[in-house]
Design a protein around this motif. Structure first.
Motif, PDB file in Angstrom:
ATOM      1  N   THR A  87       4.690  21.097  -8.024  1.00  0.00           N
ATOM      2  CA  THR A  87       5.774  20.605  -7.179  1.00  0.00           C
ATOM      3  C   THR A  87       5.490  19.248  -6.555  1.00  0.00           C
ATOM      4  OG1 THR A  87       4.864  21.875  -5.346  1.00  0.00           O
ATOM      5  CG2 THR A  87       6.642  22.901  -6.588  1.00  0.00           C
ATOM      6  N   ASP A  88       4.220  18.956  -6.248  1.00  0.00           N
ATOM      7  CA  ASP A  88       3.861  17.709  -5.567  1.00  0.00           C
ATOM      8  C   ASP A  88       3.187  16.688  -6.472  1.00  0.00           C
ATOM      9  OD1 ASP A  88       4.705  18.710  -2.979  1.00  0.00           O
ATOM     10  OD2 ASP A  88       2.929  19.981  -3.059  1.00  0.00           O
ATOM     11  N   GLY A  89       2.906  17.032  -7.715  1.00  0.00           N
ATOM     12  CA  GLY A  89       2.223  16.122  -8.624  1.00  0.00           C
ATOM     13  C   GLY A  89       0.754  15.976  -8.263  1.00  0.00           C
ATOM     14  N   THR A  90       0.189  14.815  -8.563  1.00  0.00           N
ATOM     15  CA  THR A  90      -1.212  14.530  -8.252  1.00  0.00           C
ATOM     16  C   THR A  90      -1.287  13.739  -6.959  1.00  0.00           C
ATOM     17  OG1 THR A  90      -1.773  14.499 -10.592  1.00  0.00           O
ATOM     18  CG2 THR A  90      -3.317  13.423  -9.096  1.00  0.00           C
ATOM     19  N   ILE A  91      -2.094  14.228  -6.022  1.00  0.00           N
ATOM     20  CA  ILE A  91      -2.281  13.557  -4.731  1.00  0.00           C
ATOM     21  C   ILE A  91      -3.754  13.212  -4.589  1.00  0.00           C
ATOM     22  CG2 ILE A  91      -2.140  13.764  -2.222  1.00  0.00           C
ATOM     23  CD1 ILE A  91       0.088  15.854  -2.645  1.00  0.00           C
ATOM     24  N   THR A  92      -4.028  11.949  -4.274  1.00  0.00           N
ATOM     25  CA  THR A  92      -5.388  11.512  -3.964  1.00  0.00           C
ATOM     26  C   THR A  92      -5.478  11.372  -2.458  1.00  0.00           C
ATOM     27  OG1 THR A  92      -5.528  10.352  -6.071  1.00  0.00           O
ATOM     28  CG2 THR A  92      -7.147   9.762  -4.390  1.00  0.00           C
TER      29      THR A  92
END
Length: 149
Positions: A87-92
């Motif tokens: 739902t949020d994709g990739t988060i760094t």
């Protein structure tokens, strides 16, 4: 009726204690499972992130971050948590920087709650120019995936 239930419950508790005592201390309590860990090693540093997947609310909690500086080169090292979510994709996430020099170690305890379900995570390590704060030579570990959720 209550005294009978209490007597039966007491007998059951006593029997379980006797079973544990007979089994011995090595089998009395199962060892806790180690949390999933993402790890990466380079010539300039080593990063390790261990985290527990959570489902209510979704996220990673706790997140234990460890970072080692392994090279006397005038650079610092940084580590970032990278989460993957449908739902949020990739988060760094925020970088943690170790400025204390070669042969030192840093550690942080935190959590990550992006909003949606976290299905995987990785560790991102970078070399950081101390005078400017600019990162280079960044590498990402192999992802750790949630197999239970």
């Amino acid at each position: 009726m209550r005294p009978t239930r209490a007597l039966v419950a007491g007998a059951a508790a006593l029997a379980s204690c006797a079973t544990l005592a007979a089994a011995g201390p090595a089998t009395a309590a199962p060892r806790a499972a180690q949390p999933p860990t993402a790890e990466i090693q380079t010539a300039y540093g080593r990063a390790e992130i261990a985290a527990g997947f959570r489902y209510d609310p979704y996220g990673l909690d706790p997140v234990v971050i460890r970072l080692w500086d392994r090279l006397a080169d005038g650079y610092s090292v940084s580590v970032q948590l990278v989460t993957m979510s449908p739902t949020d994709g990739t988060i760094t996430w925020k970088a943690r920087v170790l400025n204390s020099g070669n042969g030192t170690e840093g550690g942080w305890l935190t959590y990550a709650r992006p909003g949606g379900q976290v299905t995987g995570f990785a560790a991102r390590i970078c070399r950081v120019k101390t005078s400017t704060g600019l990162s280079d030579k960044c590498l990402v570990s192999r992802a750790v995936w949630d197999t239970a959720g």
